[in-house]
Design an enzyme around this catalytic site. Structure first.
Site, PDB file in Angstrom:
ATOM      1  CD  GLU A 133      -1.597   2.377   1.991  1.00 41.10           C
ATOM      2  OE1 GLU A 133      -2.321   3.374   1.927  1.00 41.10           O
ATOM      3  OE2 GLU A 133      -0.535   2.359   2.660  1.00 41.10           O
ATOM      4  CG  ASP A 138      -5.114   2.832   6.146  1.00 42.17           C
ATOM      5  OD1 ASP A 138      -4.269   2.487   7.001  1.00 42.17           O
ATOM      6  OD2 ASP A 138      -4.789   3.286   5.031  1.00 42.17           O
TER       7      ASP A 138
HETATM    8 ZN   LIG Z   1       0.490   4.609   5.587  1.00 41.55          ZN
END
Ligand SMILES: [Zn+2]
Ligand SMILES: *[C@@H]1O[C@H](CO)[C@@H](O)[C@H](O)[C@H]1NC(C)=O
Ligand SMILES: *[C@@H]1O[C@H](CO)[C@@H](O)[C@H](O)[C@H]1NC(C)=O
Ligand SMILES: *[C@@H]1O[C@H](CO)[C@@H](O)[C@H](O)[C@H]1NC(C)=O
Ligand SMILES: *[C@@H]1O[C@H](CO)[C@@H](O)[C@H](O)[C@H]1NC(C)=O
Ligand SMILES: *[C@@H]1O[C@H](CO)[C@@H](O)[C@H](O)[C@H]1NC(C)=O
Length: 338
Positions: free
Chosen positions: A178, A216
């Site tokens: 990511e 997240d």
């Molecule tokens: Zn990050």
């Protein structure tokens, strides 16, 4: 793992109750689930209680793509599904090389023959810089929460199948790559999610995704707000908001000082309905998938600093998101059309 028959038999009763409860847009967390959380959270998601069932502490290492620490985590995740699940979870490994790195997305699917899927996801890689960056909230805690939720839904699936819609399945995604290696850009970031979204488009999986949930920057200390971002995911956000309201009334709500993170009336992002925060959901969102992006705005202050470590995680918030995700997933699997 709990194998208390009473808890499980009562799941059936509670789900009938839950249907009534949600019908009037009020959500209740039933006692039997609370008992499950009580018996398992302190063992499995504790920041201090070191034991072999703890799924959070193994993530307290760097996880840069292709490194031995990353390989350790990949194998840890696979061992966990191999050794703790009662049902067959289908494993999909999506491995590829890009920009001189090896990447590995890991996907576990419960009920792979289902027509439609709820996807829960997080990224397991960590940033190359600053050196030694752990990423406690980004995204060690979210990954551990996904493992915890998997075991919960696995138990529900074994013991309470009558209350699971047979057309529904679950996909748990652990994304690699990511983070950007240098500057965040379209080509230096989201390596794993871009690759998987393309693969799933070719395989027809994209159309089967009913909701794509991405966690997240979850689990850090301090009070945060998580707004609703996308119109297509707003109905799901409202469900989660109702679950949070119910959560705050429980003993676990007190661990978070009853701070409310979701706010269904704050519609700033919703009215824009645009991709303003680039993250692993983006390649799926661009293909029309309904997205529930669970990320605080503003980002917690430790974001992308060396301080995003396990000392800056918050037990109450980690427990909270584990419970919210368990409740959310159980409800989605039971009543996919509501
Ligand atoms: Zn990050
Ligand atoms: C868990 O259950 C025990 C025993 O019933 C109780 O003393 C304790 O307060 C509970 N803890 C939480 C966080 O619910
Ligand atoms: C995480 O690892 C660091 C460095 O190895 C250590 O100092 C810290 O105590 C660990 N945190 C927890 C909660 O285990
Ligand atoms: C998990 O189980 C599969 C099938 O039994 C096996 O091939 C694989 O090596 C196992 N993985 C780990 C990490 O134990
Ligand atoms: C990626 O993995 C393959 C197979 O394990 C290996 O041959 C290759 O050298 C690796 N590439 C990089 C960039 O590490
Ligand atoms: C966090 O929110 C709770 C509940 O609204 C409040 O009591 C507490 O003081 C807040 N903490 C901080 C550090 O702002």
């Amino acid at each position: 793992m709990v194998n208390n028959r009473n808890i499980l038999v009562n799941w059936i009763l509670c789900c009938i109750f839950l249907r009534t409860a949600w019908g009037s847009s009020k959500y209740e967390i039933d006692e039997f689930n609370l008992k499950y959380y009580n018996l398992t959270l302190d063992k499995e998601l504790s920041l201090v209680n070191k034991n072999e069932d703890n799924v959070l502490l193994p993530f307290n290492i760097t996880r840069v793509p292709g490194t031995k620490e990353s390989l350790f985590i990949q194998s840890y995740i696979q061992k966990y599904y191999n050794n703790t699940m009662e049902n067959d979870w289908d494993l999909e490994i999506d491995q590829f090389e890009a920009s001189g790195y090896n990447f590995t997305n890991i996907v576990y699917t419960l009920n792979p023959d289902a027509k439609r899927f709820v996807v829960l996801s997080a990224h397991y890689d960590s940033k190359l810089e600053p050196k030694g960056f752990i990423g406690g909230m980004d995204s060690a805690a979210p990954c551990a929460i996904l493992l915890y939720v998997s075991r919960f839904i696995d138990q529900v699936y074994s013991q309470d199948k009558l209350n699971i819609d047979g057309e529904m399945g679950v996909k748990i995604v652990f994304f690699d790559g990511e983070e950007a290696f240098k500057e965040w850009s379209d080509t230096d970031s989201l390596y794993g999610s871009r690759h998987l979204a393309k693969k799933w488009a070719q395989e027809g999986v994209i159309e089967q995704i009913e909701t794509f949930v991405l966690l997240d920057l979850i689990g850090s200390e301090g009070n945060h707000t998580i707004p609703t971002y996308y119109r297509k995911g707003h109905k799901q956000y409202r469900l989660l908001n109702d679950i949070e309201d119910a959560f705050l009334q429980t003993v676990y709500g007190e661990q978070t000082k009853k701070h409310k993170e979701l706010n269904k009336r704050e519609r700033g992002f919703l009215s824009m309905n645009q991709l303003l925060i680039d993250d692993d959901h983006a390649p799926f969102w661009r293909q029309g998938v309904p997205v529930l992006h669970l990320i605080p705005n503003p980002f917690p202050p430790v974001w992308h600093t060396i301080d995003d470590d396990f000392h800056h995680l918050d037990q109450g918030n980690i427990n909270k998101w584990a419970i919210l995700m368990c409740e959310y997933l159980q409800t989605r699997m039971a009543f996919p059309n509501e």
